[in-house]
Design an enzyme around this catalytic site. Sequence first.
Site, short mmCIF file in Angstrom:
data_model
loop_
_atom_site.label_atom_id
_atom_site.label_comp_id
_atom_site.label_asym_id
_atom_site.label_seq_id
_atom_site.Cartn_x
_atom_site.Cartn_y
_atom_site.Cartn_z
N SER B 334 -39.10 -80.04 15.30
CA SER B 334 -39.06 -78.62 15.68
C SER B 334 -40.41 -77.95 15.76
CB SER B 334 -38.19 -77.85 14.68
OG SER B 334 -36.91 -78.44 14.64
N HIS B 379 -25.34 -71.07 15.45
CA HIS B 379 -26.09 -69.86 15.15
C HIS B 379 -25.54 -68.63 15.86
CE1 HIS B 379 -29.27 -72.86 14.12
NE2 HIS B 379 -29.53 -71.97 13.18
N CYS B 392 -33.14 -72.86 16.23
CA CYS B 392 -31.88 -73.26 16.85
C CYS B 392 -32.12 -74.33 17.91
CB CYS B 392 -31.18 -72.06 17.48
SG CYS B 392 -29.68 -72.54 18.37
#
Lengths: 381, 684
Positions: B334, B379, B392
């Site tokens: 991420s 989410h 996300c």
Amino acid sequence: MIADVLQPMRGRRPNKPEPGLADWLESWHIDIWLLMLLLAVAGIGIFIQYSASGHSIDGVISQAQRVALGLVVMAVIAQAPPDLYRTVAPWLYAFTILLLVATLLLGDAAKGATRWLDFGVVRFQPSEFMKLAMPTTVAAFLHTRRLPPTLLTIAATLLLILVPAALIARQPDLGTALLIVAAGGFALFLGGLQWRWMIGALAVLGAAAPILWEHLKDYQRQRILTLLDPESDPLGAGYHITQSMIAIGSGGTFGKGWLNGTQAKLEFLPEAHTDFIFAVYSEELGFIGVLLLLTLYLAIVGRCLWIAVRAQDTFQRLLAGSLAMTFFIYVFINMGMVIGLLPVVGVPLPLVSYGGTSAVSLLACFGMLMSVHTHRKLLAN
Amino acid sequence: MALFARRRRDALKNVHAERDSFLRRAGVAVLFCIAGVVLLIVRLADLQIVEHEHYQTRADENRMRVTPVAPVRGLIYDRNGTLLAQNQPAFVLEVTPEQVGNRTAMDELLAKLQHVITLTDTDITRFKDRVRKSPRYRGVPLRSNLTMEEVARYEIDRHQFPGVEINAGLTRNYPFGATASHLVGYVGGISEEELKQANESQFLGLTQIGKNGVEKSQEDLLRGEPGAKIIEANAYGRPLRELDYRRGYPGRNLYLSIDTKVQTVAEQAMGNFQGSVVALDPRNGEIIAMVSKPGFDPQLFVGGIDTASYQTLLNDPTRPLFNRSLQGLYPPGSTVKPAMALAGLEYGVVTPEHSEYCKGEMTLPGSSRKYRCWKRTGHGAVNMLEGVKRSCDIYFYNLATLLGIDRMHEAMTGFGLGHATGVDLPLEKDGLYPSREWKRRARKENWYPGETLNTGIGQGYVLATPMQLAQMVARIAMRGGGYKPHVLHATEDPITRKITEIVPEALPKIDLKDNGTWDVVIAAMEAVTQEQGGTAYAVGRNAPYRIAAKTGSAQVAGLRQDETRPQKQEEMPLRLRDHALFIAFAPAEAPRIAVAVMAEHGGHGASIAAPIARQVMDQYLLGYVLYNNEKAEVPSSRVTPALVPGLPVPPELQQMLQQTAPAAATPPAAVPATPAQQEDDDDR
């Protein structure tokens, strides 16, 4: 013409000056000129010895002692008249032959060669005796013969020369053997050996060269090959001669100065204080020094020849002439090998190289020369 | 009596004729002598006058030896002048065989020496081996690195040891041991291969060469120039006196940009995790700290490492010699999301307000393959800020699809992924950022749309070094500017003491159409640490400065379609746990430090990697570590440094406290830890 110039003088000089040192010495059968020249060379030898031996004062003292001993022997020998030596010569010769045989059978080995005879008290090389015995004996023999020599006389003389030479060469000591042959050979030459025989002998020698070559030891052959091209084997057989040439060449015209030679001090030069001492001398004193030393040697040879010319009978003439020429050959072979003109044979530089027996036997020879010079009979013309 | 009797026919000799004959022959003899002397003189003149110079040269060559004098190696300091590599006198015991005598005498001597100094069998075997190979007059080392005690014991009894000498030489020494071992590197014996590659004249007299780290990359600066002594030596090579001396020049001293205190804090913060921490100053590209765990003791290599120790290091499964900061290739996970967001805005495929709906998983049209968000429950509606803040995956899957692999490749390569940063340290890896072209070349396959999704969240083929991640975040911090990472800060001439600073090399600026784009993404990164629901809120909320960051938990083992992830990383075997990543810069409004943390199999970026980065930033920005690595249970007394007993408030911090946003100054009691936060930590 030479004969005229060298016309021997008879008796005392007409205008005799006040008796001086020379006369006093002569009354003791010592030739002042020869003595001075010998002392000069020996003095140079001692100085250069100090440098060549790595500043060893012990070596210098020992060399000086030997020279002193040699001078005493010389003075003693000079006292006896030449006729005595002529009489004694054959016996000395025979005795020396016995010693040489004994040496071959029981001698001490040093550096791979059997040259020394040890009597407990004295340890010496009998071959050195032959340096005196050979010219004396050949001169004494030829004295009894009609000259120029007949073929029989020549053959007998050659036998006299070659037997001890062969014995010495077997030790093996090629250098001394060569000098012995030179001593006898010069006596024969001065005795009037016909040129045709000499040329013939040279021709035979040339023809026999390949056979001689076969009989040489490996190291002896190597020395001759090395001479032709020393750089071919700079670490092996050529090392001696290469380092020696470097020493001499680097000395230049004026030399590096006494004690400043690097080749000997730093041990690049082998045998620096014995056979190769001339390289040390040349390195430190240069070309000028070399000329001085050569002049001294030539003067000695000249004086000896002068003595020979003035000698009173054939024995004396041949003895003195042979000794003079042998001395020259000594110098020539040593210098020749050190500068790379001749193969390396163990011949010391007379009176300069370190070595006891050599200095003593050499000075003994000069004793005989002085004996010849100073014992004069009044002869009817 | 006469042995040679005159025969009758010889009795009548012509005395005068004989004399005349002799005189003639004597004349010939004189000519012979003259000829001989002339021959000698000609030859001597040739040697001594004509060829004199040649022989003079050869005589000098005979006696002169050039002995190299090794230059003193340059010292290595950190940015504060703390010594990282120095030259220390070391005592070496040498024995000169010539002075000892025969073999029996040598054995006796060794036996006696053993009472005074420690000698192992290896020492003795090696010594005897060396004695055989070297000249007898030369000292042979028997033992090195004698202790002062051993030297003292030897000195007392030294008269008992003829031919033994203790010499002092210089050896390389690394006072900090394993700290920064990968960065500083080490020296070791020069191999023949190295000598062949280098100019041999530069290594005269030297036995050591830089083998790794700065010691290797700056070898040319550190080494210096060898000098030489011209020695007169005899025929056996024994040196007798010095004739001449040519001065060499010592190597340059190096000032590195690293801060040893920050480095130490980073190493301690890593604890037992394997991994890497890289901290850069984004304003000039200088490396503040570079950690690779586990480290090793560089001292082992100095003077030649023994085989056993080297094998141990090589066979260690944790690979201590491996420099993870530059050689470690990890999926960035991420941590690529902020750069992805920048690309999305720049290419105009999304607006900050654009939102995607996350229900925990998604499929691509025409495929049944499910692409999951790390958060199973989803989410909900997520815009860009939320997408970055809560990390996300669904948002970024969609963003990736909108961008397409070609534009992603262009953008991410622009941030430095896929090619080495060019840092001034050896062995850096390129990493990999995939493209269609790459896949065709390397895999002989076409690019699949699904791969774009994985690539969009930093998984799949993407591999990056921690150094690249640090550079990426530094470039975001600098809003597209930034400098090539480097560790060399300045060099110093050891004699004139003149210091030359290294000019940082600016990287080509990443120009965006709208500079506001930077603000949007940086605000999202700040939200990660500053807002509730941010994946690193626990780490950032109490900081007296604002941190812009992104967490990452890179999946190590791929999941099969039917497999579900265990909810708790802690329940997985260590080798299957995710790598924990964290990238950050601070203070957000005026960045002075950019950090990338990579903890192998750490599990969660937020709970494992982020606290490490926080401690590094604390140490660098505050001068001490404020953060207490206990999740959500930060005691109030630790929040403001003024309340820490015995610790004065550094002026720098006071200034910072005033500058930072009110949120940071707010007492932590106002921000209670909630279960939701705990869950949000479980980020990917």
